[in-house]
Design an enzyme around this catalytic site. Structure first.
Site, PDB file in Angstrom:
ATOM      1  N   LYS A 230       0.831  -1.223   0.000  1.00 32.19           N
ATOM      2  CA  LYS A 230       0.000   0.000   0.000  1.00 32.19           C
ATOM      3  C   LYS A 230       0.860   1.266   0.000  1.00 32.19           C
ATOM      4  O   LYS A 230       0.636   2.163  -0.793  1.00 32.19           O
ATOM      5  CB  LYS A 230      -0.915   0.041   1.239  1.00 32.19           C
ATOM      6  CG  LYS A 230      -1.945  -1.059   1.308  1.00 32.19           C
ATOM      7  CD  LYS A 230      -2.872  -0.850   2.504  1.00 32.19           C
ATOM      8  CE  LYS A 230      -2.163  -0.913   3.849  1.00 32.19           C
ATOM      9  NZ  LYS A 230      -1.641  -2.252   4.207  1.00 32.19           N
TER      10      LYS A 230
ATOM     11  N   ARG B  30      11.654  -1.596  11.069  1.00 34.41           N
ATOM     12  CA  ARG B  30      10.448  -1.086  11.728  1.00 34.41           C
ATOM     13  C   ARG B  30      10.160  -1.893  12.984  1.00 34.41           C
ATOM     14  O   ARG B  30      10.236  -3.121  12.957  1.00 34.41           O
ATOM     15  CB  ARG B  30       9.265  -1.171  10.760  1.00 34.41           C
ATOM     16  CG  ARG B  30       8.677   0.189  10.435  1.00 34.41           C
ATOM     17  CD  ARG B  30       7.608   0.085   9.394  1.00 34.41           C
ATOM     18  NE  ARG B  30       6.397  -0.570   9.894  1.00 34.41           N
ATOM     19  CZ  ARG B  30       5.257  -0.584   9.235  1.00 34.41           C
ATOM     20  NH1 ARG B  30       5.163   0.021   8.080  1.00 34.41           N
ATOM     21  NH2 ARG B  30       4.205  -1.196   9.739  1.00 34.41           N
TER      22      ARG B  30
HETATM   23  P1  ADP Z   1       0.922  -2.151   7.889  1.00 39.26           P
HETATM   24  O1  ADP Z   1       2.140  -2.234   7.013  1.00 39.26           O
HETATM   25  O2  ADP Z   1       0.908  -3.188   8.958  1.00 39.26           O
HETATM   26  O3  ADP Z   1      -0.343  -2.102   7.125  1.00 39.26           O
HETATM   27  P2  ADP Z   1       0.871   0.697   8.720  1.00 39.26           P
HETATM   28  O4  ADP Z   1       2.181   1.342   8.522  1.00 39.26           O
HETATM   29  O5  ADP Z   1      -0.202   1.089   7.790  1.00 39.26           O
HETATM   30  O6  ADP Z   1       1.102  -0.873   8.745  1.00 39.26           O
HETATM   31  O7  ADP Z   1       0.358   0.925  10.233  1.00 39.26           O
HETATM   32  C1  ADP Z   1       1.186   0.576  11.324  1.00 39.26           C
HETATM   33  C2  ADP Z   1       0.371   0.555  12.612  1.00 39.26           C
HETATM   34  O8  ADP Z   1      -0.261   1.841  12.820  1.00 39.26           O
HETATM   35  C3  ADP Z   1      -0.792  -0.448  12.630  1.00 39.26           C
HETATM   36  O9  ADP Z   1      -0.389  -1.746  12.973  1.00 39.26           O
HETATM   37  C4  ADP Z   1      -1.697   0.205  13.719  1.00 39.26           C
HETATM   38  O10 ADP Z   1      -1.220  -0.017  15.015  1.00 39.26           O
HETATM   39  C5  ADP Z   1      -1.554   1.690  13.417  1.00 39.26           C
HETATM   40  N1  ADP Z   1      -2.598   2.145  12.459  1.00 39.26           N
HETATM   41  C6  ADP Z   1      -2.395   2.581  11.184  1.00 39.26           C
HETATM   42  N2  ADP Z   1      -3.564   2.903  10.602  1.00 39.26           N
HETATM   43  C7  ADP Z   1      -4.541   2.663  11.522  1.00 39.26           C
HETATM   44  C8  ADP Z   1      -5.954   2.781  11.533  1.00 39.26           C
HETATM   45  N3  ADP Z   1      -6.643   3.215  10.468  1.00 39.26           N
HETATM   46  N4  ADP Z   1      -6.629   2.442  12.664  1.00 39.26           N
HETATM   47  C9  ADP Z   1      -5.974   2.019  13.743  1.00 39.26           C
HETATM   48  N5  ADP Z   1      -4.636   1.857  13.807  1.00 39.26           N
HETATM   49  C10 ADP Z   1      -3.918   2.181  12.714  1.00 39.26           C
END
Ligand code: ADP
Length: 191
Positions: free
Chosen positions: A13, A133
């Site tokens: 994404k 990360r």
């Molecule tokens: P991933 O690569 O796991 O999709 P992201 O970088 O998008 O990770 O998000 C990392 C963390 O930030 C998630 O595991 C969560 O804890 C938090 N997070 C991100 N977006 C949201 C959301 N829309 N609602 C709740 N928590 C979120």
């Protein structure tokens, strides 16, 4: 153009969000990136979010919704935006509906990237070695996949019912996936 980009952790994404946002001339808004920036700056939001992120859980809806609402209200998002990593729960879907309705516009598409489960784990373990990360350890990766399946996968059905879902094969080279997204989106009408 108002878009959301969905898919499990490791689907690509963040990588695709930048290219797609640039293509349509709108900001890419990544909730994960905003949380990480707050964590590294030690803001109150970062302190609150970190304990959830480190264990692979979602930050509470109320906190996340407030943050996205403030970001969407910024002037650069007036012509549109691409949301990467939001909404992830049904509560967030409703909140986003309200935010967009408030601007007098509507969502144009919900893009979902599909990738094999095995490939997802490989990509995340690979990223763990290069990016370092904090949430890319094996246990936390597994928990993030579970939380995605429980809380976020059902959103695909919601957007499908609304006729907004655009499913894109996320396997293969980065630029092949980007081209697939462009091809799929160039056909849809913009509000
Ligand atoms: P991933 O690569 O796991 O999709 P992201 O970088 O998008 O990770 O998000 C990392 C963390 O930030 C998630 O595991 C969560 O804890 C938090 N997070 C991100 N977006 C949201 C959301 N829309 N609602 C709740 N928590 C979120």
């Amino acid at each position: 153009m108002r878009l959301i980009l969905m898919g499990p952790p490791g689907a690509g994404k963040g990588t695709q969000a930048r290219f797609v946002a640039e293509h349509f001339g709108v900001p890419a808004i990544s909730t994960g990136d905003i949380f990480r920036a707050n964590v590294s700056q030690g803001t109150p939001l970062g302190v609150e979010a970190q304990r959830y992120m480190d264990s692979g859980e979602y930050v509470p809806d109320e906190v996340t919704n407030r943050m996205v609402r403030a970001r969407i209200d910024e002037p650069d998002a007036a012509p549109g935006f691409l949301l990467d990593g939001y909404p992830r729960t049904l509560d967030q879907v409703e909140e986003l509906d309200g935010m967009i309705a408030h601007t007098g516009h509507s969502l144009d598409a919900a893009v979902v990237l599909t990738v094999d489960a095995e490939e997802l784990v490989q990509r995340l373990l690979q990223r763990a070695q290069t990016d370092g990360r904090a949430d890319d350890t094996e246990d936390v990766i597994r928990r993030r996949q579970e939380v995605y399946t429980e809380q976020t996968e059902p959103l695909i059905g919601v957007y499908r019912e609304r006729g907004l879902l655009v499913e894109v094969d996320g396997m293969g080279e980065v630029d092949e996936v980007t081209q697939r997204i462009f091809d799929a989106l160039d056909d849809i009408p913009q509000s």
